[in-house]
Design a protein around this motif. Structure first.
Motif, PDB file in Angstrom:
ATOM      1  N   THR A   1      40.713  62.436  32.601  1.00 26.27           N
ATOM      2  CA  THR A   1      40.994  61.545  33.930  1.00 26.27           C
ATOM      3  C   THR A   1      39.721  60.728  34.135  1.00 26.27           C
ATOM      4  O   THR A   1      38.411  61.288  34.029  1.00 26.27           O
ATOM      5  CB  THR A   1      41.119  62.416  35.032  1.00 26.27           C
ATOM      6  N   PHE A   2      39.880  59.316  34.188  1.00 25.78           N
ATOM      7  CA  PHE A   2      38.632  58.755  34.366  1.00 25.78           C
ATOM      8  C   PHE A   2      38.822  58.167  36.039  1.00 25.78           C
ATOM      9  O   PHE A   2      39.588  57.775  36.372  1.00 25.78           O
ATOM     10  CB  PHE A   2      38.782  57.290  33.614  1.00 25.78           C
ATOM     11  N   SER A   3      37.652  58.760  36.834  1.00 27.09           N
ATOM     12  CA  SER A   3      37.732  58.367  38.074  1.00 27.09           C
ATOM     13  C   SER A   3      36.631  57.593  38.501  1.00 27.09           C
ATOM     14  O   SER A   3      35.523  57.459  37.784  1.00 27.09           O
ATOM     15  CB  SER A   3      37.461  59.827  38.684  1.00 27.09           C
ATOM     16  N   ALA A   4      36.841  56.877  39.629  1.00 22.44           N
ATOM     17  CA  ALA A   4      35.783  55.695  39.994  1.00 22.44           C
ATOM     18  C   ALA A   4      34.487  56.532  40.248  1.00 22.44           C
ATOM     19  O   ALA A   4      34.524  57.570  40.859  1.00 22.44           O
ATOM     20  CB  ALA A   4      36.266  55.086  41.026  1.00 22.44           C
ATOM     21  N   ASP A   5      33.511  55.780  39.970  1.00 22.83           N
ATOM     22  CA  ASP A   5      32.129  56.221  40.334  1.00 22.83           C
ATOM     23  C   ASP A   5      31.420  55.394  41.431  1.00 22.83           C
ATOM     24  O   ASP A   5      31.355  54.375  41.193  1.00 22.83           O
ATOM     25  CB  ASP A   5      31.046  56.096  39.043  1.00 22.83           C
ATOM     26  N   PRO A   6      31.298  55.889  42.540  1.00 20.37           N
ATOM     27  CA  PRO A   6      30.748  55.109  43.730  1.00 20.37           C
ATOM     28  C   PRO A   6      29.676  54.340  43.347  1.00 20.37           C
ATOM     29  O   PRO A   6      29.320  53.044  43.901  1.00 20.37           O
ATOM     30  CB  PRO A   6      30.558  55.875  44.754  1.00 20.37           C
ATOM     31  N   SER A   7      28.616  54.735  42.502  1.00 19.43           N
ATOM     32  CA  SER A   7      27.421  54.154  42.104  1.00 19.43           C
ATOM     33  C   SER A   7      27.681  52.945  41.197  1.00 19.43           C
ATOM     34  O   SER A   7      26.808  52.134  41.075  1.00 19.43           O
ATOM     35  CB  SER A   7      26.514  55.072  41.385  1.00 19.43           C
ATOM     36  N   LYS A   8      28.830  52.795  40.610  1.00 22.54           N
ATOM     37  CA  LYS A   8      29.185  51.738  39.838  1.00 22.54           C
ATOM     38  C   LYS A   8      30.068  50.565  40.419  1.00 22.54           C
ATOM     39  O   LYS A   8      30.123  49.566  40.047  1.00 22.54           O
ATOM     40  CB  LYS A   8      29.848  52.123  38.515  1.00 22.54           C
ATOM     41  N   PHE A   9      30.222  50.801  41.779  1.00 21.45           N
ATOM     42  CA  PHE A   9      30.906  49.856  42.603  1.00 21.45           C
ATOM     43  C   PHE A   9      30.207  48.735  43.014  1.00 21.45           C
ATOM     44  O   PHE A   9      29.018  48.985  43.380  1.00 21.45           O
ATOM     45  CB  PHE A   9      31.573  50.665  44.111  1.00 21.45           C
ATOM     46  N   LEU A  10      30.750  47.424  42.889  1.00 19.33           N
ATOM     47  CA  LEU A  10      29.849  46.328  43.068  1.00 19.33           C
ATOM     48  C   LEU A  10      30.218  45.538  44.431  1.00 19.33           C
ATOM     49  O   LEU A  10      29.554  44.885  44.933  1.00 19.33           O
ATOM     50  CB  LEU A  10      29.918  45.528  41.840  1.00 19.33           C
ATOM     51  N   THR A  11      31.614  45.544  44.734  1.00 23.86           N
ATOM     52  CA  THR A  11      32.045  44.654  45.692  1.00 23.86           C
ATOM     53  C   THR A  11      33.402  44.960  46.557  1.00 23.86           C
ATOM     54  O   THR A  11      34.248  45.556  45.610  1.00 23.86           O
ATOM     55  CB  THR A  11      32.376  42.973  45.235  1.00 23.86           C
ATOM     56  N   SER A  12      33.453  44.789  47.731  1.00 23.65           N
ATOM     57  CA  SER A  12      34.639  45.156  48.485  1.00 23.65           C
ATOM     58  C   SER A  12      35.309  43.730  48.806  1.00 23.65           C
ATOM     59  O   SER A  12      36.402  43.629  49.726  1.00 23.65           O
ATOM     60  CB  SER A  12      34.173  45.932  49.737  1.00 23.65           C
ATOM     61  N   ALA A  13      34.812  42.729  48.263  1.00 23.80           N
ATOM     62  CA  ALA A  13      35.425  41.439  48.778  1.00 23.80           C
ATOM     63  C   ALA A  13      36.857  41.297  47.999  1.00 23.80           C
ATOM     64  O   ALA A  13      37.101  41.951  47.157  1.00 23.80           O
ATOM     65  CB  ALA A  13      34.521  40.292  48.362  1.00 23.80           C
ATOM     66  N   PRO A  14      37.558  40.421  48.457  1.00 28.48           N
ATOM     67  CA  PRO A  14      38.749  40.140  47.845  1.00 28.48           C
ATOM     68  C   PRO A  14      38.701  39.773  46.515  1.00 28.48           C
ATOM     69  O   PRO A  14      37.658  39.113  46.221  1.00 28.48           O
ATOM     70  CB  PRO A  14      39.608  39.197  48.715  1.00 28.48           C
ATOM     71  N   VAL A  15      39.874  40.535  45.645  1.00 31.19           N
ATOM     72  CA  VAL A  15      39.809  40.034  44.229  1.00 31.19           C
ATOM     73  C   VAL A  15      41.088  39.819  43.714  1.00 31.19           C
ATOM     74  O   VAL A  15      42.179  40.431  44.360  1.00 31.19           O
ATOM     75  CB  VAL A  15      39.254  41.080  43.403  1.00 31.19           C
ATOM     76  N   ALA A  16      41.400  38.869  43.039  1.00 29.85           N
ATOM     77  CA  ALA A  16      42.551  38.623  42.231  1.00 29.85           C
ATOM     78  C   ALA A  16      42.335  38.323  40.678  1.00 29.85           C
ATOM     79  O   ALA A  16      41.252  37.919  40.161  1.00 29.85           O
ATOM     80  CB  ALA A  16      43.209  37.091  42.693  1.00 29.85           C
ATOM     81  N   VAL A  17      43.202  39.073  40.008  1.00 31.04           N
ATOM     82  CA  VAL A  17      43.228  39.169  38.701  1.00 31.04           C
ATOM     83  C   VAL A  17      44.366  38.375  37.816  1.00 31.04           C
ATOM     84  O   VAL A  17      45.382  38.560  38.312  1.00 31.04           O
ATOM     85  CB  VAL A  17      43.396  40.655  38.077  1.00 31.04           C
ATOM     86  N   LEU A  18      44.097  37.485  36.908  1.00 29.41           N
ATOM     87  CA  LEU A  18      44.863  36.635  36.161  1.00 29.41           C
ATOM     88  C   LEU A  18      45.390  37.414  34.994  1.00 29.41           C
ATOM     89  O   LEU A  18      44.342  37.717  34.094  1.00 29.41           O
ATOM     90  CB  LEU A  18      44.510  35.223  35.881  1.00 29.41           C
ATOM     91  N   VAL A  19      46.578  37.363  34.430  1.00 33.51           N
ATOM     92  CA  VAL A  19      46.924  38.211  33.258  1.00 33.51           C
ATOM     93  C   VAL A  19      48.216  37.416  32.679  1.00 33.51           C
ATOM     94  O   VAL A  19      48.747  36.768  33.204  1.00 33.51           O
ATOM     95  CB  VAL A  19      47.577  39.714  33.575  1.00 33.51           C
ATOM     96  N   ASN A  20      48.325  37.484  31.344  1.00 31.10           N
ATOM     97  CA  ASN A  20      49.433  37.043  30.731  1.00 31.10           C
ATOM     98  C   ASN A  20      49.771  37.694  29.517  1.00 31.10           C
ATOM     99  O   ASN A  20      49.157  38.942  29.153  1.00 31.10           O
ATOM    100  CB  ASN A  20      48.998  35.364  30.186  1.00 31.10           C
ATOM    101  N   ARG A  21      50.610  37.188  28.484  1.00 32.17           N
ATOM    102  CA  ARG A  21      50.866  38.121  27.408  1.00 32.17           C
ATOM    103  C   ARG A  21      49.967  38.352  26.464  1.00 32.17           C
ATOM    104  O   ARG A  21      49.900  39.322  25.835  1.00 32.17           O
ATOM    105  CB  ARG A  21      52.047  37.339  26.557  1.00 32.17           C
ATOM    106  N   GLY A  22      48.676  37.691  26.396  1.00 31.42           N
ATOM    107  CA  GLY A  22      47.519  37.986  25.549  1.00 31.42           C
ATOM    108  C   GLY A  22      46.584  38.727  26.164  1.00 31.42           C
ATOM    109  O   GLY A  22      45.608  39.220  25.686  1.00 31.42           O
ATOM    110  N   THR A  23      46.943  39.440  27.530  1.00 26.19           N
ATOM    111  CA  THR A  23      46.089  40.389  28.099  1.00 26.19           C
ATOM    112  C   THR A  23      46.299  41.842  27.328  1.00 26.19           C
ATOM    113  O   THR A  23      47.607  42.251  27.455  1.00 26.19           O
ATOM    114  CB  THR A  23      46.276  40.310  29.737  1.00 26.19           C
ATOM    115  N   TYR A  24      45.455  42.385  26.743  1.00 25.70           N
ATOM    116  CA  TYR A  24      45.714  43.193  25.524  1.00 25.70           C
ATOM    117  C   TYR A  24      44.730  44.591  25.691  1.00 25.70           C
ATOM    118  O   TYR A  24      43.626  44.259  26.073  1.00 25.70           O
ATOM    119  CB  TYR A  24      45.545  42.571  24.444  1.00 25.70           C
ATOM    120  N   GLY A  25      44.962  45.754  25.722  1.00 32.58           N
ATOM    121  CA  GLY A  25      44.029  46.800  25.510  1.00 32.58           C
ATOM    122  C   GLY A  25      43.326  47.034  27.217  1.00 32.58           C
ATOM    123  O   GLY A  25      43.739  47.300  27.879  1.00 32.58           O
TER     124      GLY A  25
END
Length: 399
Positions: A275-299
């Protein structure tokens, strides 16, 4: 049953049982004196079917068949019936696979997998020979040279796409909405991965980042850009056609935006659950985010997008991703052949196996491939509906 078929069936059974991890010894097996139960009983019954099929092929087929070829084909089909990443390699193929170079390999700029039995293009590296021939996500490679990709394992297909700098490769490619395949000859070259692209939008309130790949070095670059952006600048992360990278780096990218909870799970029948859990020390931003994906988004990129979506941390905009997220184990056979067997699959926090279901965006927008964003100058164009939709969503959010 003849001694020949007893021996042939035993060899085939040995390979299958080794692949399934059941294990047996010669004196324990069915026609040689088996006494097993449960799943082994079911597998043994199937061996009778295999033996009868082989017997009928030799006795009734129109010509005297090459049983070695028949058996190799059966093993290819057996592994491929599990998933696209599982492969059977003959002794010759496995020797080439083990000795393949790992750096400086010339290629044509394609990331491929298998769909519907044939090699399918996942993504095309910008500026590569494949890109110059306008190959695209979803195109099907019907054959390499004179060999149908339906007859080849994914591992061998990937090997055949590589070669010496300046060598040529002939492909037969089936494109959407075209009835006849295109015959294409490409010259292999050393292809460099695309650089990280960045751009400012909406008076620099939105930072657009396209990593190109998710290797450790590239994710380090990505982290530096996000840190430099500050705590309030909105992030538009473009993972379209990002198909190379490491799974742990995809999870690390998700951690940049998520400070608690499960990011992913890796599990298999005999593979220790991770199980991979979030590490608070590696958290960088709480600002809004959007992620773009398509058929070539892989792995790795799919792991990042899925975690952001499941945590409701931001919008995932675009098309359903390809569907890849697994771990393979190499199992060597006594005759020098080998199995590349999938032993574990990645799951999202909700338990969905990414390889089986892919990542469905929260906001579905079809990509216009004729007018996509220019990687060297990523300004939104009228035809890039995915980018424009994500910008509109981010613009409406408060920092």
């Amino acid at each position: 049953m003849s001694r020949f078929f007893q021996r042939l069936t035993f060899v085939l059974a040995a390979t299958i049982f080794a692949a399934l991890g059941l294990g047996f010894a010669l004196g324990e097996f069915g026609m040689f004196g088996v006494h097993a139960g449960g799943e082994q009983d079911g597998a043994y019954r199937q061996m009778h079917v295999y033996a009868e099929v082989l017997k009928r092929i030799q006795s009734d087929y129109v010509t005297d068949p090459n049983i070695n070829t028949v058996t190799t084909g059966a093993l290819h089909g057996l592994l491929e019936s599990l998933d696209a990443d599982s492969s059977y390699l003959t002794p010759t193929e496995y020797k080439i696979y083990k000795n393949r170079p790992t750096t400086g390999v010339a290629q044509i700029g394609l990331i491929v997998s298998k769909r519907y039995g044939y090699a399918t293009i996942v993504s095309v590296i910008p500026g590569s020979p494949a890109d110059r021939e306008h190959l695209a996500d979803g195109d099907v490679i019907e054959s390499i040279g004179d060999t149908s990709t339906r007859e080849l394992s994914l591992a061998v297909i990937r090997l055949m796409l590589e070669g010496k700098t300046g060598s040529t490769l002939s492909l037969s490619v089936v494109r959407p909405r075209k009835p006849d395949p295109d015959k294409i000859t490409l010259t292999r070259t050393v292809v460099s991965p695309p650089a990280l692209s960045e751009q400012q939008y909406e008076n620099s309130s939105i930072l657009y980042l396209k990593p190109g790949e998710l290797t450790a070095a590239r994710v380090d670059e990505l982290a530096a850009k996000i840190k430099a952006a500050g705590k309030t600048r909105k992030i538009l992360l473009d993972l379209r056609d990002v198909s190379e990278g490491d799974a742990d780096q995809g999870i690390r990218v998700a951690n940049f935006f998520i400070n608690q909870g499960t990011l992913a799970v890796l599990e298999g029948q005999k593979f220790p659950r991770q199980t991979f859990s979030a590490d608070p020390s590696k958290f960088l931003t709480s600002a809004p985010v959007a992620v773009l994906v398509n058929r070539g988004t892989y792995g790795a990129a799919e792991l990042a997008a899925d975690a952001v979506e499941d945590a409701k941390r931001g919008d995932v905009v675009g098309e359903r991703t390809f569907g890849e997220g697994s771990v393979q184990k190499t199992i060597e056979m006594p005759d020098g052949s080998a199995l590349l067997l999938t032993v574990a699959k990645y799951e999202g926090p909700d338990g969905k196996k990414i390889q089986d279901e892919a990542v469905a965006p929260t906001v579905i927008v079809s990509q216009n491939t004729d007018d996509d964003i220019d990687a060297d100058n990523p300004q939104p164009k009228q035809g890039d509906e995915i980018l424009n939709k994500a910008l509109a969503l981010l613009k409406a959010k408060n920092s």
